[in-house]
Design a protein around this motif. Structure first.
Motif, PDB file in Angstrom:
ATOM      1  N   ILE A  40     -37.880  39.126 -64.042  1.00 52.93           N
ATOM      2  CA  ILE A  40     -37.745  40.337 -63.233  1.00 52.93           C
ATOM      3  C   ILE A  40     -38.954  40.436 -62.315  1.00 52.93           C
ATOM      4  O   ILE A  40     -40.003  39.835 -62.578  1.00 52.93           O
ATOM      5  N   SER A  41     -38.806  41.182 -61.239  1.00 48.87           N
ATOM      6  CA  SER A  41     -39.910  41.482 -60.330  1.00 48.87           C
ATOM      7  C   SER A  41     -40.141  42.983 -60.333  1.00 48.87           C
ATOM      8  O   SER A  41     -39.186  43.769 -60.384  1.00 48.87           O
ATOM      9  N   LEU A  42     -41.416  43.383 -60.265  1.00 47.03           N
ATOM     10  CA  LEU A  42     -41.809  44.790 -60.341  1.00 47.03           C
ATOM     11  C   LEU A  42     -42.536  45.204 -59.073  1.00 47.03           C
ATOM     12  O   LEU A  42     -43.400  44.473 -58.585  1.00 47.03           O
ATOM     13  N   GLY A  43     -42.209  46.388 -58.559  1.00 43.90           N
ATOM     14  CA  GLY A  43     -42.926  46.901 -57.396  1.00 43.90           C
ATOM     15  C   GLY A  43     -42.614  48.360 -57.151  1.00 43.90           C
ATOM     16  O   GLY A  43     -41.829  48.979 -57.873  1.00 43.90           O
ATOM     17  N   ASP A  44     -43.240  48.930 -56.120  1.00 40.99           N
ATOM     18  CA  ASP A  44     -42.943  50.303 -55.703  1.00 40.99           C
ATOM     19  C   ASP A  44     -41.672  50.309 -54.859  1.00 40.99           C
ATOM     20  O   ASP A  44     -41.469  49.421 -54.032  1.00 40.99           O
ATOM     21  N   PHE A  45     -40.857  51.323 -55.044  1.00 37.30           N
ATOM     22  CA  PHE A  45     -39.659  51.458 -54.207  1.00 37.30           C
ATOM     23  C   PHE A  45     -39.984  52.411 -53.065  1.00 37.30           C
ATOM     24  O   PHE A  45     -39.350  53.455 -52.885  1.00 37.30           O
ATOM     25  N   TRP A  46     -40.990  52.018 -52.242  1.00 36.64           N
ATOM     26  CA  TRP A  46     -41.303  52.802 -51.059  1.00 36.64           C
ATOM     27  C   TRP A  46     -40.099  52.805 -50.121  1.00 36.64           C
ATOM     28  O   TRP A  46     -39.403  51.810 -49.971  1.00 36.64           O
ATOM     29  N   GLY A  47     -39.855  53.912 -49.458  1.00 35.42           N
ATOM     30  CA  GLY A  47     -38.814  53.978 -48.442  1.00 35.42           C
ATOM     31  C   GLY A  47     -37.395  53.986 -48.972  1.00 35.42           C
ATOM     32  O   GLY A  47     -36.447  53.760 -48.218  1.00 35.42           O
ATOM     33  N   TYR A  48     -37.233  54.286 -50.257  1.00 37.12           N
ATOM     34  CA  TYR A  48     -35.885  54.309 -50.834  1.00 37.12           C
ATOM     35  C   TYR A  48     -34.972  55.329 -50.132  1.00 37.12           C
ATOM     36  O   TYR A  48     -33.757  55.177 -50.064  1.00 37.12           O
ATOM     37  N   HIS A  49     -35.587  56.403 -49.598  1.00 42.59           N
ATOM     38  CA  HIS A  49     -34.820  57.485 -48.989  1.00 42.59           C
ATOM     39  C   HIS A  49     -34.079  57.052 -47.718  1.00 42.59           C
ATOM     40  O   HIS A  49     -33.154  57.733 -47.279  1.00 42.59           O
ATOM     41  N   LYS A  50     -34.471  55.908 -47.130  1.00 48.86           N
ATOM     42  CA  LYS A  50     -33.830  55.463 -45.894  1.00 48.86           C
ATOM     43  C   LYS A  50     -32.356  55.124 -46.107  1.00 48.86           C
ATOM     44  O   LYS A  50     -31.533  55.319 -45.226  1.00 48.86           O
ATOM     45  N   LYS A  51     -32.054  54.585 -47.275  1.00 52.48           N
ATOM     46  CA  LYS A  51     -30.662  54.224 -47.599  1.00 52.48           C
ATOM     47  C   LYS A  51     -30.131  54.971 -48.817  1.00 52.48           C
ATOM     48  O   LYS A  51     -28.928  55.196 -48.934  1.00 52.48           O
ATOM     49  N   ARG A  52     -31.045  55.319 -49.747  1.00 49.01           N
ATOM     50  CA  ARG A  52     -30.606  55.945 -50.989  1.00 49.01           C
ATOM     51  C   ARG A  52     -31.422  57.190 -51.313  1.00 49.01           C
ATOM     52  O   ARG A  52     -32.195  57.218 -52.274  1.00 49.01           O
ATOM     53  N   PRO A  53     -31.282  58.254 -50.518  1.00 48.64           N
ATOM     54  CA  PRO A  53     -32.035  59.483 -50.799  1.00 48.64           C
ATOM     55  C   PRO A  53     -31.666  60.103 -52.134  1.00 48.64           C
ATOM     56  O   PRO A  53     -32.436  60.907 -52.676  1.00 48.64           O
ATOM     57  N   ASP A  54     -30.523  59.716 -52.685  1.00 45.71           N
ATOM     58  CA  ASP A  54     -30.104  60.249 -53.980  1.00 45.71           C
ATOM     59  C   ASP A  54     -30.980  59.757 -55.122  1.00 45.71           C
ATOM     60  O   ASP A  54     -30.947  60.311 -56.221  1.00 45.71           O
ATOM     61  N   LEU A  55     -31.809  58.736 -54.881  1.00 45.89           N
ATOM     62  CA  LEU A  55     -32.691  58.203 -55.923  1.00 45.89           C
ATOM     63  C   LEU A  55     -33.993  59.000 -56.052  1.00 45.89           C
ATOM     64  O   LEU A  55     -34.863  58.619 -56.820  1.00 45.89           O
ATOM     65  N   ARG A  56     -34.109  60.077 -55.321  1.00 43.00           N
ATOM     66  CA  ARG A  56     -35.359  60.843 -55.254  1.00 43.00           C
ATOM     67  C   ARG A  56     -35.989  61.049 -56.631  1.00 43.00           C
ATOM     68  O   ARG A  56     -35.371  61.558 -57.561  1.00 43.00           O
ATOM     69  N   HIS A  57     -37.242  60.617 -56.741  1.00 39.94           N
ATOM     70  CA  HIS A  57     -37.998  60.779 -57.982  1.00 39.94           C
ATOM     71  C   HIS A  57     -39.462  60.896 -57.594  1.00 39.94           C
ATOM     72  O   HIS A  57     -40.184  59.908 -57.463  1.00 39.94           O
ATOM     73  N   ASP A  58     -39.926  62.103 -57.392  1.00 38.05           N
ATOM     74  CA  ASP A  58     -41.234  62.361 -56.788  1.00 38.05           C
ATOM     75  C   ASP A  58     -42.415  61.825 -57.591  1.00 38.05           C
ATOM     76  O   ASP A  58     -43.487  61.581 -57.035  1.00 38.05           O
ATOM     77  N   LYS A  59     -42.249  61.634 -58.878  1.00 45.25           N
ATOM     78  CA  LYS A  59     -43.369  61.185 -59.709  1.00 45.25           C
ATOM     79  C   LYS A  59     -43.568  59.674 -59.665  1.00 45.25           C
ATOM     80  O   LYS A  59     -44.518  59.156 -60.236  1.00 45.25           O
ATOM     81  N   GLY A  60     -42.650  58.970 -58.994  1.00 48.90           N
ATOM     82  CA  GLY A  60     -42.783  57.526 -58.868  1.00 48.90           C
ATOM     83  C   GLY A  60     -41.474  56.817 -59.136  1.00 48.90           C
ATOM     84  O   GLY A  60     -40.807  57.106 -60.129  1.00 48.90           O
ATOM     85  N   LEU A  61     -41.116  55.894 -58.256  1.00 46.85           N
ATOM     86  CA  LEU A  61     -39.891  55.131 -58.415  1.00 46.85           C
ATOM     87  C   LEU A  61     -40.219  53.651 -58.268  1.00 46.85           C
ATOM     88  O   LEU A  61     -40.850  53.238 -57.296  1.00 46.85           O
TER      89      LEU A  61
END
Length: 372
Positions: free
Chosen positions: A251-272
């Motif tokens: 698996i690869s691990l990273g920050d999901f910066w910019g998720y809101h551009k395509k998937r705003p429903d994933l909103r998780h303010d504490k970190g995604l």
């Protein structure tokens, strides 16, 4: 292994007359021997349901869930540890209480030291092993082992490249001179003050024994700025063959910066977190973590391409200042290169935003344009 003029760890032949030219070093070099993965990647937005996991992680807190899952099965976990003397190297942990040592981002090169050997011994004993590191470190382990182990799980980081310990030490010395104290702790991605963000926190101890925490927005830390623009990374990072979807970890691990551009429903303010599954083992890992406090939402690759994770697909672009920044560091010190190259965002607006409490700063941000 030794260090070159820029302070990066490199292989050295101390006695060339003793070399028999067997070629073994080339056979295990991760740069010369990249294994191609044939598995179809799957992509997920993910986070831990456990508040403590997210609090002490850079993004969604998936790593501590993964580490606990492995340890609960009698396994061991390898990852990068930043010690009290600000040395960064890989260690092995076997207890859940030590997971925090391996959490959060560390923005310079970790030394492998003897961990490939101890990892091999653990695998040969039949223990479940989780190894985490940059893609080249994961590939280095696989080539060192020379065989696939069913009990080996690997997680690579979505890597932005690595500065050298020499550059980081110079930054530590710069902070200690600035505050006339001793740096006793540094967290590159702290969430206490500004939540999921690029906020640096460091702790100074003064001669009278008092301690104080300092917080810097990423754009106000000269080291952070230098790292982000790719001015101080290892030369090989600019031609990195691992900056691609041909990932080396399960698996690869990273920050999901910019998720809101395509998937705003994933909103998780504490970190995604952005999790990429790269093998059948990777899918087994994700299935296991779903039952251990982690939430995974599958996304398509278009959602990933729209994020700020450029280094999944391309290596760093080498800036011109990389030609001489380490030479100038050697000649003039960190303050010189910081003033010359890395303080363009030190505007009064950014300094005020950094000083104000987050709630007031957000109001300020809505009223004024913050220069980035």
């Amino acid at each position: 292994m030794g260090k070159n003029d820029d302070g990066f760890i490199v292989p050295l032949i101390s006695n060339k007359d003793a070399c028999i030219e067997c070629g073994l070093c080339s056979k295990v070099c991760p740069i010369e021997n990249k294994v191609k993965m044939s598995y179809r990647n799957k992509y997920y937005g993910a986070y831990s349901d456990i508040p403590e996991d997210i609090k002490f992680s850079a993004s969604g807190g998936i790593f501590p869930v993964l580490a606990r899952w492995v340890i609960e099965q009698g396994g061991v976990v390898y990852g990068a540890y930043l010690d009290g003397e600000h040395d960064l190297y890989h260690i092995k942990i076997t207890e859940a209480k030590d997971i925090r040592k391996l959490q959060n981002s560390k923005y310079f090169q970790s030394e492998i030291r003897e961990t490939y050997k101890t990892c091999q011994a653990d695998l040969q004993e039949g223990r479940l092993v989780l190894f985490t590191g940059t893609p080249c470190q994961v590939q280095g382990l696989k080539l060192f082992l020379k065989k696939d182990y069913e009990n080996l799980l690997t997680a690579d980081l979505i890597c932005h490249g690595v500065p050298s310990k020499k550059m980081f030490d110079a930054y530590v010395a710069f902070l200690e001179k600035k505050h006339r104290g001793k740096l006793i702790d540094i967290i590159f991605r702290d969430k206490k003050r500004n939540g999921w963000s690029q906020t640096l926190r460091y702790t100074m101890e003064y001669p009278n024994g008092k301690r104080k925490d300092y917080y810097l927005l990423g754009r106000l830390s000269e080291y952070f700025v230098a790292f982000q623009i790719g001015a101080i990374e290892r030369e090989s990072c600019y031609t990195c063959q691992f900056a691609s979807m041909n990932r080396q970890g399960d698996i690869s691990l990273g920050d999901f910066w910019g998720y809101h551009k395509k998937r705003p429903d994933l909103r998780h303010d504490k970190g995604l977190s952005l999790i990429i599954s790269n093998s059948a083992k990777g899918e087994k890992i994700i299935d296991g973590l779903r039952n251990h406090g982690a939430c995974f939402i599958e996304v398509d690759e278009e959602s990933v391409k729209a994020t700020g994770n450029r280094n999944i697909y391309l290596p760093l672009k080498r800036p011109e200042i990389r030609d001489h920044v380490y030479e100038e560091l050697e000649q003039h010190g960190f303050e010189y290169i910081a003033r010359k190259y890395f303080r363009k965002a030190h505007t009064w607006q950014n300094k005020l935003k950094n000083f104000l409490p987050p709630v007031i700063a957000n109001v300020f941000k809505n009223k004024y344009t913050i220069v980035t």
